[in-house]
Design an enzyme around this catalytic site. Sequence first.
Site, PDB file in Angstrom:
ATOM      1  N   HIS A  24       0.819  -1.218   0.000  1.00  0.00           N
ATOM      2  CA  HIS A  24       0.000   0.000   0.000  1.00  0.00           C
ATOM      3  C   HIS A  24       0.853   1.269   0.000  1.00  0.00           C
ATOM      4  CE1 HIS A  24       0.411  -0.165   4.372  1.00  0.00           C
ATOM      5  NE2 HIS A  24      -0.392  -1.188   4.487  1.00  0.00           N
ATOM      6  N   HIS A  78      -4.382  -7.971  16.664  1.00  0.00           N
ATOM      7  CA  HIS A  78      -4.702  -7.177  15.463  1.00  0.00           C
ATOM      8  C   HIS A  78      -5.108  -8.124  14.339  1.00  0.00           C
ATOM      9  CE1 HIS A  78      -4.603  -4.172  12.416  1.00  0.00           C
ATOM     10  NE2 HIS A  78      -3.315  -4.119  12.186  1.00  0.00           N
ATOM     11  N   GLU A  80      -5.332  -7.445  11.016  1.00  0.00           N
ATOM     12  CA  GLU A  80      -4.718  -7.331   9.680  1.00  0.00           C
ATOM     13  C   GLU A  80      -3.918  -8.606   9.397  1.00  0.00           C
ATOM     14  OE1 GLU A  80      -2.590  -3.669   8.832  1.00  0.00           O
ATOM     15  OE2 GLU A  80      -2.840  -4.021   6.683  1.00  0.00           O
ATOM     16  N   ASP A  82      -1.239  -9.584   8.144  1.00  0.00           N
ATOM     17  CA  ASP A  82       0.179  -9.848   8.443  1.00  0.00           C
ATOM     18  C   ASP A  82       0.353 -10.363   9.871  1.00  0.00           C
ATOM     19  OD1 ASP A  82      -0.657  -7.272   9.147  1.00  0.00           O
ATOM     20  OD2 ASP A  82       1.321  -6.374   8.917  1.00  0.00           O
ATOM     21  N   HIS A 144      -3.503   0.130  14.555  1.00  0.00           N
ATOM     22  CA  HIS A 144      -3.666   0.752  13.272  1.00  0.00           C
ATOM     23  C   HIS A 144      -5.065   0.550  12.651  1.00  0.00           C
ATOM     24  CE1 HIS A 144      -2.538  -0.670   8.927  1.00  0.00           C
ATOM     25  NE2 HIS A 144      -2.832   0.594   8.828  1.00  0.00           N
ATOM     26  N   ASP A 163       1.522  -3.429  16.081  1.00  0.00           N
ATOM     27  CA  ASP A 163       2.048  -2.462  15.100  1.00  0.00           C
ATOM     28  C   ASP A 163       2.769  -1.277  15.764  1.00  0.00           C
ATOM     29  OD1 ASP A 163       1.320  -3.728  12.742  1.00  0.00           O
ATOM     30  OD2 ASP A 163      -0.534  -2.601  12.472  1.00  0.00           O
ATOM     31  N   TYR A 191       7.853   4.133   9.462  1.00  0.00           N
ATOM     32  CA  TYR A 191       6.650   3.362   9.766  1.00  0.00           C
ATOM     33  C   TYR A 191       5.559   4.280  10.336  1.00  0.00           C
ATOM     34  CZ  TYR A 191       3.941  -0.651  11.359  1.00  0.00           C
ATOM     35  OH  TYR A 191       2.941  -1.579  11.540  1.00  0.00           O
ATOM     36  N   HIS A 222       6.663  -5.929  14.224  1.00  0.00           N
ATOM     37  CA  HIS A 222       7.497  -5.761  13.029  1.00  0.00           C
ATOM     38  C   HIS A 222       8.864  -5.238  13.449  1.00  0.00           C
ATOM     39  CE1 HIS A 222       4.151  -6.257  10.244  1.00  0.00           C
ATOM     40  NE2 HIS A 222       3.475  -5.287  10.832  1.00  0.00           N
TER      41      HIS A 222
HETATM   42 FE1  FEO Z   1      -1.746  -3.169  10.731  1.00  0.00          FE
HETATM   43 FE2  FEO Z   1       1.237  -4.923  10.747  1.00  0.00          FE
HETATM   44  O1  FEO Z   1      -0.567  -4.583  10.401  1.00  0.00           O
END
Ligand code: FEO
Length: 385
Positions: A24, A78, A80, A82, A144, A163, A191, A222
């Site tokens: 993205h 979370h 999402e 990933d 996020h 995140d 980030y 991450h």
């Molecule tokens: Fe909002 Fe690392 O995903």
Amino acid sequence: MKAKKIREGIYWVGAIDNDLGILHEYKAEKGTTYNAYLIIDEKITLIDAVKPNFAEEMIKRISSVIDPSKIDVVVSNHVEMDHSGAIPDIMKYIPDAEIITSPSGKKGLIDHYKKNWNFKVVKTGETYNIGKRNLNFILTPMVHWPDNMVTYVPEEKILFSNDSFGQHYASPSLYDDECPEEVVLEEAQKYYANIVLPYHKQVQKEMKAVEKLDIEMLATSHGAIIRKNIDKIMEKYRQWSSNETEKKAIIVFDTMWGSTEKMAYTIKSAFEEKGYNTFIFNLQEDHISDIMTQFIDSEYVCIGSPILNNNMMPSVAGFLTYMSGLTPGKRKAFTFGSFGWGAQLKKVNKYLDEVKFEILDTIEHKYVPTEEDLEKMKASVMEKI
Ligand code: FEO
């Protein structure tokens, strides 16, 4: 594919992705990691998972410590993909295990995977005992996604922050103090600028909650786990979420025959003479996500475009669309560019007006500016800084 011990009984069981590429519009040149964690206690607990195509890697790492079918609890901080993408794979081993998540997390997991797993929904302030340790939950909506939460283990002084405080960085070591400090901090800044920036109010709420905690380790989802620069990263989050800027200017431009480029470098020299830390970006070469990294703490933003077909250059429109979508706080701005027979920088200004930037001047030159024009332009910019 082995687990890595981060504390007695706590393991990193995540995955390393060296080829994330552009996600993205975020150019993750240094790759990323998806950090999942396994806690061996009376209730064996998995905190978060990994991207779906890395499920096998995560399960191999878990298997190097225990049989995955022994996991009792999965914490999904979370939705999402990933972080949740490998949950369906691990749930094949543990179909009855509890999945602890936020109210929006439960809805999001059902919307993604169409499974009515054994959910336990938690809210801020709730605690869940897993034996010698407790899991304390803090909901952090919009940092996020609406479902986000973080999990604190007081007995270990570890915050599993998902995140928050992360970096897209396939770090050479698990820990920030074993990586180049400037890279960890720059990737954390990138980030924040490209992912977290729109949610500054929610970040401020999160900071109020987590600043009260005694934290020895920010176990992000991450990049590097932060154990050395906890205060520094927290202070940066406070600064960025408050829209505090430094004595810094960025100049972003595209050029057709070099005139707008000359104007860009003239503005750069004006800021440098005024003692500003100045960064210049040519949109033909520089990626918009790298520009945002420097944008986040810049006092001034200068946007330059020649006129093409009665409009700005598409690259400039692309940057402005991306930047304004991240809903940044106010900035002081200059706009500039060369034109042939129809000046249209008002279209650039419209974007900046929408995000409430203060435009100090719009400087347009027909075709090619002379040396005298550029000298005048420099003096005029210096007067307005
Ligand atoms: Fe909002 Fe690392 O995903």
